[in-house]
Structures are given as C-alpha cells and as structure tokens.
Write a protein that holds these residues in place. Structure first.
Motif, short mmCIF file in Angstrom:
data_model
loop_
_atom_site.label_atom_id
_atom_site.label_comp_id
_atom_site.label_asym_id
_atom_site.label_seq_id
_atom_site.Cartn_x
_atom_site.Cartn_y
_atom_site.Cartn_z
N LEU A 546 0.83 -1.21 0.00
CA LEU A 546 0.00 0.00 0.00
C LEU A 546 0.86 1.25 0.00
CD1 LEU A 546 -2.82 -0.99 2.53
CD2 LEU A 546 -3.02 -0.76 0.05
N PHE A 555 -2.95 8.76 -2.87
CA PHE A 555 -3.67 8.56 -1.60
C PHE A 555 -3.64 9.83 -0.78
CE2 PHE A 555 -2.98 3.65 -1.18
CZ PHE A 555 -3.71 3.48 -2.36
N VAL A 565 -6.22 4.76 2.90
CA VAL A 565 -6.84 4.00 1.84
C VAL A 565 -8.31 3.80 2.23
CG1 VAL A 565 -6.04 1.84 2.87
CG2 VAL A 565 -6.78 1.87 0.49
#
Length: 761
Positions: A546, A555, A565
């Motif tokens: 991520l 993000f 997220v």
C-alpha cells in the motif's frame, strides 16, 4: 472470620502432622527403608552413570522437587493409596540389579566388566545402596566384513553403504549393532521385502586373546539355503489391490457380505454403507492423502506416510492398514484400509474465569464444528464468545464494566488450494488451507472498539517434527466508533503531537499483514527422550504494498501525515519473533524446563508506532509472573493511571527467559518452582513512556526478575494452572528498597497471583 480461622488451623495441623509423622512408621523390624541409590564408576570413560542407575530394580520413594518425601509421609500419616508405601531394601533385587548393569556394560563394549554393590545401614532403619561399576577394557571394532546371501539385497545394501553405522574404530556396542540391524530391515522394507525381519541379520565378533581389537562380521541371510548350497532369495511383494472401507457418520461399517456401495477411483475401491447415495468422503481426497498405489512394490515408507497423511483428516477418528496375501499368489498383497469416521457435527461450550490486574470477570464461548462440509473433510468451525469484567478504580466514568462480544468462523481444507497443483504435489505437501473471518467488539467505560478480520493462510510440514505456516494475507480493520468525553478531554486532547502513541492507538486503522512461521521439535512419536526441545521463528510485515502505491495513486493523508486508503490510515511495520523451549527429564517425577524468547517490531513508513494489537507486553501468567498482566515495563516506566496504562505499558522489543522445576506431587496434581526474567522496551522515545527506550548500554540493568511456586491440575484434556509470583528485582523502583524486593519483600506490593489454562511454555 471464625470459619476461616478453623480452616487455617486445620490446614496447619495437617502440615504439622505430616512433618512430624515418622517415615519409618511402617518399616518392619529387621528391614531397611531404601533412602538412596548411588552408582559410581572406577573408569572415567563411563561418565553417564544415570543410564545404569535406571537399571536398579528398586527406586527410593519419590521426593517433591527432589527434596521432600511428602507422599511417603502422607502414607505414614493416613496409610491410604493416595500416599506412597515405603520402599524396603531387598538384597535379591540389588543382586539382580548388578547383573543387569553388568550386562549393559558388556553390551556397551566392556566385555570383561563387573559390578559390585555395598549397603550402608549405619543409620537404621534406612540404608543407602551403592553400586560400583568396574568396566575394564573397551573392545573396539578393528575390521568390518559384510556377508549378504541374497544377491538383490546385497546390491541394495551396497548402494546405501555410506549410511552404515559399522565402521572401524567404533566400540563393540550392542546398541550400535541393533541400530544397524534396524537400519537394514527398514532399508529392504522400502524395496518390497515385506516378510524380511530382524532375525535375518546377525553378527559375529572375533576377538583375539589378550587384545581389545575385534573383527566384526555382519551376516544378512537369505530366506533359506538348501543342503546343497542352493540359495532361495527373499521375495519382493507387490500391492495388487487396495480396498478402503469407510464407516458412516455413526461409526457403523458397511456390511461387506451384503450389497454395500462400492466406488472405484484411480485403481482402488471405496466401500461405504449402502444406505448412503454417496460416500461421506470423496475418493479424490483419499487419493490425495494416500501413498498406496495399485501395482506398486511394497514400501514401508508409503505405509507410514499414508497413516500420517490420513490422520490429518479431521473427519476420521482413526485409520488402520492391514496387508493380506492374495490366495494363489506367492508375492501379491491386498491392502485393506479401514477409515473410522467421527460424527459430522459437534458442539462445545467453555466457561472460564478471568483476572486482569485484580479485576475479576468471566467469559463463555460456544463452538459448532462441521467436520466434513463438502465431503472432503473440510472443517468449518463457528465460535461465539462473550466476556464480562468488573473494572475498579476508574473515577470520572459513567460505567465500570468491560464487555466483549466475538463471532469467528474458520474453514480448513486438507490440501493446498492453489491453481494447477498436481495431486502428486498435493500428496507430498500434506498441507492445510485456512480461510477465516472474525468480528470482535469491545465495550469499556473509556471507549468502544470493533475489529473486523479476514485471513487466508497455508500450513504444511516436511515431516511431523517440522511445520510451516504462511499467512498469505491477514486483514484487520480497527474501528473506534466512540470515545468518552472524559477520556478524550483528560488524555487525548492533552497530547500536543497528532502522532503520539495515545492518539495513534485510538484511531481507525487498517492492518494488512503477511507472515511466515517455522516450528521444529526433536520430540519423537511414542518415545520419551531425556532432552527435548522446540524452536519457533516467525516474521511478519504490513503495509509495504500500500505504501508503494500511495504516491502514484494519490492517496490522501490525515492530520498525522499518514496515507489513507478508503479513508482509513494503514499500518506499516516489520516484526520478528523467536522462542526456544528445552525440557530435561531428570526422572519419572521431576523435570526442568527452560524457555527463552525475544521479539522485535519496527514501525516505519506510514506508522510512527505499532498498532496496540501488535505490541509486546510483559507480566502475567505466561511472562514475568511477579507482575500482573501488562504491568511491567517498558524499561523503567512505572504506570500510575489504570485508565491508559494498558496502552502505555507496551513496547516494540521483548526479551524473556524462564526456568521452571516441575515435580509430580500426587494424583493429578503437579507442582512447580520457577524463576522468570525479562522486560519490554520501545524502539523510539515516546513522551508518554518515559524510561521505556531500549539502549544497549542500559537494557541489561532493566531486566526484571521474579520467583514463585505453582500448582498444575493435569486432567489430560485440560491443565488448570495456579501460579504465585514474587518480585525479585524491579527496574521501575524509585529507591533501593523498591528495586530489590528480594531483600525487602512486601507481600501486598510484590505478589501476583495467576489463574490460567495450560502450561506457560
């Protein structure tokens, strides 16, 4: 109060009675109580005398912790079977012990050995029996010659000659010869020689007068040899047919003489109850978990592997494999495999008491298990759990209870669920695939927290002593939907840093863990060895993928600078754990267990602190037992606010060690004396945890120590443990009086009581 006083006086009276009761009360006139058995050797080469002490036909009365003969005193006090009758010295048994010890020395290569004994009964009516070993010369193998009468077996043995235990220079030890005999039998069994046994392997030792050198000859005989010298070789057997017989869900076997159902698959037959339209277990699953094949040469390893693999099927109670000769053939075998199943469904209910730093509570859980969900021994387990605990000393809050609710579901498949994996690879892997889902809700006066979890993992073993587990993905979504106004204003709003450890652990968070764990034990099936050990190593990490995608995919970040997220910050860390446990068996009553563990976790990237669920804590029933759970550390930090200290008293590094002397007391009750040491530390300096930072030049001064005694109620299926620990060294003490409770004990301050299920390690 009077009732308590009466019970205390009665208990003290019993103890005094046991202590004062003579252990010689039931020793008849002219007999002696066997007080001790000693074995010594006049040759330093025989240093391990314990193996010879175990050959004594008489063993003195057992002693608690190797010191106190309470079972004997209890017998003398009550003369009941709950105690232990006195062991009386028997001269005939002493002489028989000498014979066995001498035989053991000779089997070890001391062919001229002798054993004598003496009896010391000056202090009547007890005696000490002393055995003296006189080994003499050790006979050593100077040359080895192998004669194999069967040409095919001769070729097999020569192909594996590098595995032999018989080499020049070894002692003429019967154990070595026996191990070589077993190796030869196991070897030829792997090549189809089903009827071959140990009687076909013999040894001849040739010694010269006055010499300690031995010429050794091993003879592997043929099945038979005629008078004219004709050799009849051993037969290699083939498994011609394979039949599996499967019981129904009630454990009833099909009537083989009636019209039972038969299903054929990949060269074998599966017979099951004619009342069922389909067998309870799909033939494909049996095929994956069996190493038997139609037309294969008999192989003992395949039989053992089949037992081991089929035992992993949760729906089976047990398995039995029998081999029968096929009439009319001299080397064909029929394999009959009996599969006894368990009931398809089961329910279980558990109740337990909890004690968290003096706050008492209770928990209950109910589980439902389906052992054969899709007719492939897939096991579905659904568990519901609830817990209640009364919380004391929390001023300023409207409630004083802790409630927890949980729902968990696990689905296990007895195979690797991986695309394109062949059945042969499935068979060798002996794997289990698990999918899990869980929801856990916690309700405290300060806050509410809900954890949603989902997991996907594999577990497999190279051998039964080794196990691997790979967590492909373990998702945890932590939601904190409510925080009390008092807690927020008194604690969270007082913290200036938006990335403090307190604020971080009371915010919504996503954990995306992957990990690997390896376990090894040297324990052997159906064998008790004097020294056993196990090792467990684990690594895990979270958030790396991520974090790599965060910037390219744009993000967003929260106020603390963390990427989010789906609107939630994610954790990023790496963690490594290690534990080692060793068990020394002293005798049938006593053993010593040592345990060492450490763990290191590093938050980085998107995290300044570890999630609370991944942090380490110290103290409690499985840690340094002089402290209550989560009341030790980190470092020299000393908690004083029970509202938030369970968060503050956690760390990123853990070090622990324990030494426990375990002794069987009586009935199903065992005792333990233990010493624990350890602590936790933080890897970064946090203002909320002063004194918690790990430093190489100071950490050893911050290792806490405690000691104590415990009782274990071992019922086989359940071990209930009671431990009482006292602080010995407290690194958080502000004065020498507080730092060294070993010298300045204060029972109300330094004692911790623990009630737990199972052993601590």
């Amino acid at each position: 109060m009077n009732r308590i006083l009466v019970k205390t006086v009665a208990f003290l009276t019993l103890i005094l009675g046991l202590a004062s009761c003579s252990v010689y009360k039931y020793v008849p006139e002219g007999h002696y109580l066997l007080n001790k058995v000693e074995v010594t050797s006049d040759d330093k080469r025989v240093s391990d005398v314990s193996r010879y002490r175990n050959l004594s036909y008489q063993t003195p009365n057992s002693r608690w912790f190797g010191l106190f003969r309470f079972p004997l005193r209890f017998y003398s006090f009550t003369r009941t079977k709950s105690g232990e009758a006195p062991v009386l010295y028997d001269q005939l048994l002493a002489e028989a012990s000498c014979v066995d010890m001498k035989r053991s020395l000779m089997n070890s290569g001391y062919l001229n050995a002798d054993v004598t004994y003496s009896q010391n009964n000056k202090r009547r009516p007890k005696t000490v029996v002393k055995y003296k070993l006189h080994p003499g010369k050790m006979f050593v193998v100077d040359s080895v010659r192998i004669t194999v009468q069967d040409s095919v077996i001769n070729r097999i043995i020569n192909d594996h000659i590098d595995e032999t235990l018989l080499v020049p220079g070894i002692n003429l030890d019967a154990d070595i010869l026996n191990d070589e005999r077993i190796r030869i039998v196991n070897l030829v069994h792997r090549y189809g020689y089903y009827r071959f046994n140990r009687d076909y392997v013999s040894f001849i030792a040739d010694t010269a007068k006055g010499s300690d050198k031995v010429g050794l000859r091993m003879i592997v005989a043929a099945e038979s040899v005629d008078d004219d010298g004709t050799v009849h070789p051993h037969k290699q057997y083939t498994i011609s047919t394979i039949d599996y017989v499967l019981s129904d869900k009630n454990g009833n076997l099909p009537d083989l003489s009636a019209s039972s159902s038969i299903e054929s698959y990949n060269g074998f037959s599966l017979m099951y109850s004619g009342n069922s339209r389909k067998p309870m277990l799909r033939p494909k699953i049996i095929d994956i978990h069996s190493f038997l094949r139609e037309g294969m040469t008999y192989n003992s390893d395949s039989i053992s592997k089949t037992y081991s693999s089929l035992s992993r099927l949760g729906m089976l109670r047990y398995t039995n494999i029998s081999l029968d000769d096929i009439p009319g053939s001299d080397n064909l075998l029929k394999a009959n495999v009996l599969l006894m199943s368990l009931p398809k469904h089961s329910f279980s209910f558990e109740v337990e008491g909890t004690n968290t730093a003096g706050d008492l509570g209770a928990a209950a859980s109910m589980s439902f298990t389906d052992r054969n969900l899709f007719r492939g021994s897939e096991q579905l387990t659904i568990k519901v759990r609830g817990a209640y605990e009364s919380i004391s000393n929390l001023p300023g809050y409207t409630g004083d209870t802790y409630l927890e609710y949980g729902l968990e579901a696990n689905l296990d498949f007895p195979e690797f669920l991986v695309p394109l994996m062949s059945q042969e690879m499935q068979r060798r892997s002996q794997a289990t695939s698990r999918f899990s889902a869980k929801i856990n809700a916690q309700r405290r006066p300060e806050f509410q927290k809900t954890i949603f979890s989902a997991g996907w993992s594999y577990r497999w073993g190279d051998t039964w002593q080794k196990e691997h587990q790979f967590d492909v993905l373990d998702l945890n979504y932590l939601v904190v939907p409510w925080i009390s106004d008092y807690f927020r204003s008194e604690y969270l709003d007082q913290v200036n840093s938006a990335r403090s450890i307190l604020k971080y652990n009371y915010e919504d968070l996503l954990i995306t863990k992957i990990g690997y764990t390896f376990y090894y034990s040297n324990a052997k099936i159906n064998s008790v060895v004097p020294f056993q050990y196990s090792v467990r190593v684990g690594i895990e990490t979270s958030g790396n993928m991520l974090n790599l995608l965060a910037e390219p995919m744009g993000f967003e970040k929260n106020d603390g600078g963390q990427y989010k997220v789906f609107g939630v910050a994610f954790a990023q860390y790496a963690k490594q754990d290690f534990s080692f446990t060793a068990n020394w068996r002293l005798d049938r009553m006593n053993n010593i267990v040592a345990h060492l563990e450490w763990g290191v976790a590093v938050p980085y990237g998107n995290s300044i602190s570890l999630p609370f669920e991944k942090r380490y804590f110290a103290g409690g029933a499985n840690s340094v037992r002089g402290w209550a759970v989560r009341e030790l550390g980190p470092g020299t930090y000393q908690g004083n606010d029970r509202t938030i200290d369970y968060i503050k008293q956690s760390g990123d590094i853990k070090l622990g060690a324990s030494l426990e002397y375990r002794s069987k007391l009586f009935w199903k009750i065992n005792g333990a004396a233990f010493v624990d040491a350890g602590n936790i530390w933080t890897i970064r300096e946090y203002t909320e945890q002063p004194g918690g930072l790990f430093a190489f030049d100071t950490f050893y001064k911050q290792i806490a120590a405690s000691y104590g005694l415990g009782l274990r109620f071992d019922f086989g299926f359940l071990v209930l443990r009671l431990d009482g620990g006292m602080k010995a060294y407290n690194p958080a003490g502000r004065s020498m009086y507080q730092k060294l409770p070993l010298i300045h004990p204060d029972f109300s301050r330094d004692f911790a009581f623990h009630l737990a299920v199972g052993y601590p390690f």
